[in-house]
Write an enzyme that holds these catalytic residues in place. Structure first.
Site, PDB file in Angstrom:
ATOM      1  CE  LYS A 165      -3.783  -2.190  -0.207  1.00 31.73           C
ATOM      2  NZ  LYS A 165      -4.525  -2.149  -1.480  1.00 31.73           N
ATOM      3  CG  ASP A 193      -3.112  -0.956  -4.853  1.00 28.61           C
ATOM      4  OD1 ASP A 193      -3.412  -0.021  -5.623  1.00 28.61           O
ATOM      5  OD2 ASP A 193      -3.962  -1.649  -4.265  1.00 28.61           O
ATOM      6  CD  GLU A 219      -3.519  -3.067  -7.821  1.00 30.29           C
ATOM      7  OE1 GLU A 219      -4.711  -3.143  -7.443  1.00 30.29           O
ATOM      8  OE2 GLU A 219      -2.676  -3.948  -7.547  1.00 30.29           O
ATOM      9  CG  ASP A 242      -8.313  -2.474  -8.316  1.00 18.48           C
ATOM     10  OD1 ASP A 242      -9.469  -2.813  -8.632  1.00 18.48           O
ATOM     11  OD2 ASP A 242      -7.869  -2.678  -7.173  1.00 18.48           O
ATOM     12  CE  LYS A 266     -10.393  -4.892  -5.159  1.00 12.77           C
ATOM     13  NZ  LYS A 266      -9.197  -4.595  -5.955  1.00 12.77           N
TER      14      LYS A 266
END
Length: 369
Positions: A165, A193, A219, A242, A266
Site C-alpha cells: 500500500k 498499489d 497499480e 483496478d 474483483k
C-alpha cells in the site's frame, strides 16, 4: 427449478492484523459483510457474499448493498437459478447499476447450479486449469521499516506475492518499494498499489523513484483513467488497473490507450461471476494478466475467487487473494484454506463449501415463501 426464497444476512469481519491502512488516511479494522442464501423449490440452496471496503474505496457500501437487495431479491422469486442469463436479466430489469449488490445473488445462483448439476463452479466456469495457484497478501501502509518487516513475516509463512500500500509522499513511497525489493528475492513479486492516492505529478515522481526496480508492478496510481494512462506513457513499470476498470468498455480502453498489462478483477465490483468470467476470458484473449479477488469478504468470497482462479490459464493469472486469510471470522469452517502461499478451489459441487447458518443471526430480511 424455481427460486422460492432469498434470505439476506449481516456478518461482521475483523482484520486479522488489527488495522488495515491505505492511502488517504483510510483505515479499516472491521467491515460489514452481507451474505445471501438463495433457496430453490427442490430444497437446494446457494450462497453469495458481498463486503465493500468501507464507503470511500469504491462507490459502494454495506448499507447500499442491503437497500438494493430489498429490490433485487423479490425480482428473482420464480426465476430458474440455473438460467444465469435470466437471473441477471431479472436483476437488471429491477435495478439499474449497483453491480456490487447483484454480485452475491449471481454467485449464489452459480453455487446452486453447481449443486443441481453435481459439478464444481470451476467446472461451470470452463474447467479446472490449475490445481494450485499463488496467493498474495496486502501490506498495510506504514514506514518503510514496518512494511519490510511485515513482508518478511509473511514471506516466512510461504507468501511470495505482495501488494504494497503506497499513495502517500511519493519520495517515501519510492523508499518503501526499494527497501522491500532489496529484502525479497527473485521468486517474489511485488505490486505497489496507490489505490488512487496520487494525482498526476506525484504519481510521476513515485514512478521515477521506482523505475528499474525488478519484479515490481505499479497499480492504480491515480483516481482517473486519464491520469493512469499518462503515467503509463512515462514509465516502463508494468501497470495494473483496478478501480477505474469495472466493465468491458473500460477494460478495452485500458488495453488500447493505457497499455494495461494486468488488471485487478474483483468479482463483486463487476457484478458477480457471470460478468467476471466474461472479463476474465477477454483478458486471456487480449494478453492481459488478472489478479482475482474481491473488495473484501470471508469464506464465501474466497471460494468464489478460488473457482474463478482455478479455471484461469496459468500464464494469464498474476495472483489471487483468499480474503478469509485476512479476517478472523468464518462461516464455512475457514474453507477454502490456503497452504504455504498457495490456494486451490474446493472440489465439491457448487462452491464446495458448507456455510453454517448457526454462525449467523436471524436474516435481516427475506423474500419469497
Amino acid at each position: 427449478m424455481k427460486i422460492t426464497r432469498i434470505d439476506v444476512y449481516h456478518f461482521d469481519l475483523s482484520y486479522v492484523h488489527g488495522v488495515y491502512t491505505m492511502s488517504g488516511g483510510r483505515n479499516v479494522s472491521t467491515l460489514a459483510s452481507t451474505l445471501v442464501r438463495v433457496v430453490a423449490d427442490d430444497g437446494l440452496e446457494g450462497w453469495g457474499e458481498v463486503c465493500p471496503l468501507g464507503s470511500t474505496y469504491l462507490p459502494a457500501h454495506a448499507g447500499g448493498a442491503r437497500a438494493a437487495l430489498q429490490l433485487l431479491a423479490p425480482a428473482l422469486i420464480g426465476v430458474d437459478p440455473t438460467d444465469l442469463s435470466a437471473v441477471n436479466d431479472a436483476m437488471d430489469a429491477a435495478l439499474v447499476g449497483y453491480a456490487y449488490a447483484k454480485s452475491p445473488l449471481d454467485v449464489a445462483c452459480w453455487d446452486l447450479t453447481g449443486k443441481a448439476w453435481g459439478v464444481s463452479v470451476a467446472t461451470l466456469l470452463g474447467g479446472v486449469r490449475q490445481d494450485r495457484f499463488p496467493l498474495y497478501f496486502a501490506v498495510p501502509l506504514g514506514s518503510p521499516e514496518e512494511m519490510t518487516q511485515y513482508v518478511l513475516a509473511r514471506r516466512a509463512q510461504g507468501i511470495h506475492r505482495f501488494q504494497l500500500k503506497v499513495g502517500g509522499d511519493p519520495a517515501l513511497d519510492g523508499m518503501r518499494a526499494q527497501q522491500i525489493i532489496a529484502a525479497t528475492g527473485p521468486e517474489d513479486l511485488v505490486v505497489a498499489d496507490a489505490n488512487c492516492g496520487w494525482r498526476l505529478n506525484d504519481a510521476l515522481i513515485a514512478a521515477r523513484a521506482m523505475e528499474g526496480l525488478p519484479r515490481l508492478y505499479l497499480e492504480q496510481p491515480c483516481p482517473t483513467m486519464e491520469e493512469c494512462i499518462e503515467v503509463r506513457k512515462h514509465s516502463t513499470l508494468p501497470m495494473v488497473y483496478d478501480e477505474v476498470v469495472n466493465d468491458v468498455p473500460t477494460l478495452i480502453r485500458a488495453v488500447r490507450e493505457g497499455g494495461a498489462g494486468a488488471m485487478n478483477l474483483k468479482v463483486s465490483k463487476v457484478g458477480g461471476l457471470t460478468r467476471a468470467k466474461l472479463m476474465r476470458d477477454l483478458c486471456q484473449e487480449l494478453g492481459v494478466q488478472v489478479t482475482i479477488e474481491d473488495t473484501w469478504g470471508g469464506d464465501v468470497v474466497s471460494a468464489a475467487s478460488a473457482h474463478l482462479a482455478a479455471s484461469t490459464r496459468a500464464r494469464s493469472l498474476l495472483t489471487v487473494s483468499f480474503m478469509n486469510d485476512w479476517t478472523r471470522e468464518h462461516v464455512a469452517g475457514y474453507q477454502p484454506r490456503s497452504q504455504d502461499g498457495s490456494g486451490s478451489a474446493p472440489t465439491g459441487p457448487g462452491l464446495g463449501i458448507d456455510v453454517d447458518p448457526s454462525r449467523l443471526a436471524a436474516p435481516l430480511f427475506s423474500a419469497g415463501a
